[in-house]
Design a protein around this motif. Sequence first.
Motif, PDB file in Angstrom:
ATOM      1  N   SER A 627      21.676   1.931 -15.499  1.00 53.56           N
ATOM      2  CA  SER A 627      22.057   3.340 -15.656  1.00 53.56           C
ATOM      3  C   SER A 627      22.522   3.926 -14.326  1.00 53.56           C
ATOM      4  O   SER A 627      23.453   4.735 -14.279  1.00 53.56           O
ATOM      5  CB  SER A 627      20.895   4.159 -16.232  1.00 53.56           C
ATOM      6  OG  SER A 627      19.869   4.348 -15.283  1.00 53.56           O
ATOM      7  N   THR A 734      23.634   9.831 -16.641  1.00 54.10           N
ATOM      8  CA  THR A 734      23.513   8.547 -17.316  1.00 54.10           C
ATOM      9  C   THR A 734      22.031   8.271 -17.547  1.00 54.10           C
ATOM     10  O   THR A 734      21.165   8.807 -16.854  1.00 54.10           O
ATOM     11  CB  THR A 734      24.126   7.417 -16.481  1.00 54.10           C
ATOM     12  OG1 THR A 734      23.477   7.361 -15.201  1.00 54.10           O
ATOM     13  CG2 THR A 734      25.622   7.634 -16.280  1.00 54.10           C
ATOM     14  N   THR A 738      23.042   4.693 -21.857  1.00 55.21           N
ATOM     15  CA  THR A 738      24.464   4.798 -21.523  1.00 55.21           C
ATOM     16  C   THR A 738      25.093   3.406 -21.493  1.00 55.21           C
ATOM     17  O   THR A 738      24.494   2.460 -20.980  1.00 55.21           O
ATOM     18  CB  THR A 738      24.656   5.484 -20.158  1.00 55.21           C
ATOM     19  OG1 THR A 738      23.967   6.734 -20.162  1.00 55.21           O
ATOM     20  CG2 THR A 738      26.130   5.723 -19.872  1.00 55.21           C
ATOM     21  N   SER A 742      30.700   4.127 -23.038  1.00 52.16           N
ATOM     22  CA  SER A 742      30.524   5.578 -22.882  1.00 52.16           C
ATOM     23  C   SER A 742      31.234   6.074 -21.627  1.00 52.16           C
ATOM     24  O   SER A 742      31.891   7.125 -21.644  1.00 52.16           O
ATOM     25  CB  SER A 742      29.031   5.923 -22.777  1.00 52.16           C
ATOM     26  OG  SER A 742      28.311   5.447 -23.882  1.00 52.16           O
TER      27      SER A 742
END
Length: 915
Positions: A627, A734, A738, A742
């Motif tokens: 992330s 994020t 995520t 995305s």
Amino acid sequence: MIKDKTKRAPYYNIGQLRVDYWNKLKIETAELGRCQKGSENENNHKNKVEELLSDLKGVECYFASPGKGRMRKLENAFSNQEHDSLSHMVAETTKQLVGDSYRSNPDFIDFDEQSMESAEEHDQHVSVRKNHFEVLFVDDISDQEEGKLRHSLRGLRTPNDKFTYGVVVQRSFQDVMIALLFNHNIQAVVVRYAPPYLSKKITPLIKPYIEKVTKLDFSSIPETELGPLMGELIKKYRPELDTYYVTDTALGHLKDSTIKGFRRIFYQTEDIQELHLTIMRGIAERYNTPFFSALVEYSQKPTGVFHAMPISRGNSVFKSRWINDFGDFYGRNMFLAETSATTGGLDSLLQPTGPIKKAQEMARDAYGSQYTYFVTNGTSTANKIVMQALVKPQDVVLIDRDCHKSHHYGLVLAGAYPVYLDSYPIEEYSMYGAVPLEQIKTKLLQLKDAGRLDNVKMLLLTNCTFDGLVYNVERVMEQVLAIKPDMVFLWDEAWFAFAGFANNYKQRTGMFTAKKLCDRYSSEKYRAKYKEHIKGLKEGEQSLLPDPDKVKIRVYATQSTHKTLSSFRQGSMIHIWDEDFRRKTENTFLEAYMTHTSTSPNYQMLASLDIGRRQVQLEGFELVEKSIELAMVLRAKVNDNPQLSKYFDVLTVKDFIPDQYRQTGLKEYYTKNAGWNRMEEAWEKDEFVLDPTKITLYIGKTGVDGDTFKNKYLMDKFNIQINKTSRNTVLFMTNIGTTRGSITYLTNALLKIADELDDEVKSLSDKELEIRDKRIYSLTQEVPPLPDFSYFHHSFQAVPGVPGGNLREAYFLAYDEENYEYVPLNDVLSIMEKGRKLVASTFVIPYPPGFPVLVPGQVVSEEIINFLTVLDVSEIHGYRSDLGLRVFKEKVLDRHMITTSIGGMAIGKKKKQLI
């Protein structure tokens, strides 16, 4: 002048580098296969393939899959000029690695063994998904011995195993630490023999990513002590891992720290099967979810419901002709698990003795606390529970003013006196930063000088803030404890639940720091350091170190698990590290918990907290790192693309944190020309750091304000949800959910918005361009000044002239509508100019920024009114534009002041009589 001492790297982390290099190798080997033999083009591609193979070999040696066997196969195919075969193997390996599918069938690409499994065996493995992990063996053994180890462990597998694992062997101390840093799939470490210290495998390619390892210097420690030392370091950097020690040392000669430092100690003569079974058992224990499993089992029981909840078992839903679509949408299991029962295998949240208790204990171990409690109605309630449990009427609480509103209401409920702390302003972007440590200490010393230090009970700070500012938790706690050794700390970690599972982040969490300080202050080494420190102080000088004989570590952290980890909405936890909890606080905490916790908690939410704990223990280290990586990728996308950077800027560290709070000089995480900064030193030393998963996009150059940009562009056109806006920024974040897709979708949306803005500018008339330029000027230059907290009116001050106000009294005084009146906002300044002090009778909270600019009992200032006047937001809680600002009537304040004075005198008289 602060120098930027940070080192830079071409990729954010080794995971990003690894995927990119495999993709490069796939492209080069495909091109090589198409080249004409002996051509100059073939030689160019050969050189590139050879270099990439060499680079990847220096990375893949820290992973079990694809493993050394696969790398040898690739090198052999390359040296034998089997270019088509090489291209096919590289393409297949890249596909498996990028898609992570090897984890459900790792043997498909594991070439370390002498022979591959048959097609039938492969199909059998594929049909049954098994969770796969890797075990790190630490031993300076030969390749032949390594092969024998792999073969022995493979032979112990059975078809009934729920998990499979690969083996990665490292032969030096440094290589072990690198593997732990790089390889997220390692779940267990077996330290067999004392290895040498220095690595022989470190390549220039990986050097920028292993600063944490190369900074360690244990080269002077005897090799026989490196094994136990590894156990300590693994618990520091990867505490979720199971660690095992294999030794020949007699039990009587093993140190207590070594025995306690490992999950289990084996002897060389013991059967390897016992080690295998123990490894599998360790994973099974972390995989266990006591409450979720109990709920699943309960839902499968045939049950007669003669209790509350018609919806239980889905009886009122699936029999209905009118709401059966509701049942179809959620599915039958949701309703089978819906019950009011606390027996029959389930448990009571209010007084758990079964699976909920066990689930909370496992969460305690995962998050590093002494006690953990589940909360099913959000962190707003968790905050009120902690506040009510720890502070009583007239206790003093130091609190950052721009914290979540639940804390302010918690103060009202508890009757404590708040001393509001102001965060430094970031006026250009209409937001606040965090509270400087010097301000906290100044307020404490003022209270000490006024004889009020004994009344101070708690310091309450938000970590990390909505916008991503993170405190140096260790520094704050240590210096505050030096002044007030029994201070209770409440860290609101609503947006920081994931932080305990990343190396940089965890050192700035409440629980990690509490344990660290607890261990430090109880050591003889610290006691000696403190004595030396005291000797060096001048008369009257304040110590910067806590007194080990007086200090108590009392730390609470409230966590919105649902915000950044896997949990249903409102799923939260309270984590506690409090040396006085059992002796002083447990009873009041449980009373507060009973006060605010529903007697009908949502079982699905509790199950999600349980399953979310399983996830972070087994893959949190990897998911959090990914992330962060994706947040960094988004930064680079906006920064590097001229079409995007024309309208948008990603705000950097220096935009959020003034120079004086960045001791290492880190200014940004990424620049197009220089690449990535390494942020480890900043996270270790700076007073404040910026959480990179919070990405604040500056949109002032678009001429569109944040609220309009969110609704008109992001939501209406692209269905993109965002976290927060200000006048000229929008905040993205994020998380572990995520995906790369995305990030690509968001980048594509921003590009389309930029194109649309281009087209709009081209179509504008001169007059319209002038209007647009004025909007841009307003958003970029006409910044409304952010007001500080003014002060409590003297009739609501806890002690005249001393920080602290009676928020509760002011709040409830406004329950009588005869006590307040409304003043139109446009008239406020003129009324104040005539000498009247206006005092707020309610909270006034604009969204954004989402914190009180006025609290009950606070004197209205000119700066606050100017801020409210120019604030272009659609939502201000506590303020009605049709009526105006709600303030106390003058006569009420006069009457209240007299009553307060008489009450104070009566209390003083009573005290004298008692004496």
